[in-house]
Write an enzyme that holds these catalytic residues in place. Structure first.
Site, PDB file in Angstrom:
ATOM      1  N   CYS A 114       0.840  -1.096   0.167  1.00 33.74           N
ATOM      2  CA  CYS A 114      -0.079   0.001   0.010  1.00 33.74           C
ATOM      3  C   CYS A 114       0.844   1.218   0.003  1.00 33.74           C
ATOM      4  O   CYS A 114       1.395   1.601   0.920  1.00 33.74           O
ATOM      5  CB  CYS A 114      -0.855   0.034   1.360  1.00 33.74           C
ATOM      6  SG  CYS A 114      -1.933   1.617   1.353  1.00 33.74           S
ATOM      7  N   GLU A 146      -3.932   1.128  -5.726  1.00 38.38           N
ATOM      8  CA  GLU A 146      -2.943   0.159  -6.407  1.00 38.38           C
ATOM      9  C   GLU A 146      -2.775   0.197  -7.827  1.00 38.38           C
ATOM     10  O   GLU A 146      -3.593   0.659  -8.444  1.00 38.38           O
ATOM     11  CB  GLU A 146      -3.322  -1.343  -5.898  1.00 38.38           C
ATOM     12  CG  GLU A 146      -3.226  -1.524  -4.605  1.00 38.38           C
ATOM     13  CD  GLU A 146      -2.079  -1.629  -3.934  1.00 38.38           C
ATOM     14  OE1 GLU A 146      -0.873  -1.655  -4.514  1.00 38.38           O
ATOM     15  OE2 GLU A 146      -1.819  -1.557  -2.867  1.00 38.38           O
TER      16      GLU A 146
END
Length: 227
Positions: A2, A102
């Site tokens: 992340c 992402e």
């Protein structure tokens, strides 16, 4: 991993977590990046959000540069890795967000599409994290944190092989308990968030640049317009 997330629904942040005090001067953030200050509530002060350097700097580190390599911690190795082991036992935190990014690899093997991932109801949530405090040569303290990642759920799996751990409300108290807890009990909390409660969509490449911190970063776009 992340590596970017957002926190801009500040009114809802106050509504969903009314027991946690928010520092003054908070502003909407659409593209939070590593090494920047981020909010976290710790098991030392679970009733307030404080600012932490994103990228864990262990108390024993020789310099702060190690933090840039510690923005995430893999759930599977928290109890073994020296950088995270002690924090996992004693210094846990919750990090507020309302979405994360992402990058999906496209069939050509070269292009990566930025994807924005959030809860379907678009409400804020809390990442599971760890924290520590480091002191520089002048005695100044630097509080820092990392976001824990685990296996992805079925929604995220085609996009990325890791997903930041989003804790459900029923686990907040246990995660923020100030005492030592058995590792297996804590690890049992670090599961992928249910895929059926999340959504993902492509967004502008503006998010690729950390200095872009505007609402355009989260605006949905057609996939073909990215290329």
């Amino acid at each position: 991993m992340c590596g970017r997330y957002s926190l801009f629904k500040l009114n809802q942040l106050l509504e969903y977590f009314p027991w946690i005090n928010v520092p003054p001067g908070l502003r909407p953030r659409y593209n939070i990046a590593p090494t920047q200050p981020v909010l976290a509530a710790t098991n030392q002060h679970p009733d307030r959000f404080d600012y932490f350097h994103w990228g864990l700097i262990p108390s024993w580190a020789k310099d702060h540069s190690i933090g840039s390599r510690m923005i995430n911690a893999r759930a599977e190795t928290l109890a073994q890795k020296p950088a995270f082991r002690d924090s996992f036992k004693r210094r846990r935190c919750l990090i507020p967000a309302d979405g994360l990014y992402e990058w999906r690899k496209e069939p050509d093997g070269k292009t990566r599409t930025p994807m924005y991932i959030r809860k379907k109801d678009a409400t804020p949530f809390l990442f599971a994290g760890l924290w520590d405090t480091w002191r520089d040569a002048d005695g100044n303290t630097v509080p820092s944190c990392t976001i824990i990642t685990a296996e992805p759920n079925d929604l995220v799996r085609p996009i990325h092989d890791r997903l930041a751990v989003i804790l459900p409300p029923e686990h907040y108290d246990q995660w923020l308990d100030p005492g030592d807890q058995p590792a297996d009990r804590l690890l049992s909390l670090l599961k992928p968030f249910p895929a059926e409660q999340m959504e993902a969509f492509p967004v502008s490449r503006a998010v690729n640049t950390a200095t872009n911190d505007e609402a355009e970063c989260i605006e949905p776009v057609a996939s073909e317009s990215l290329f």
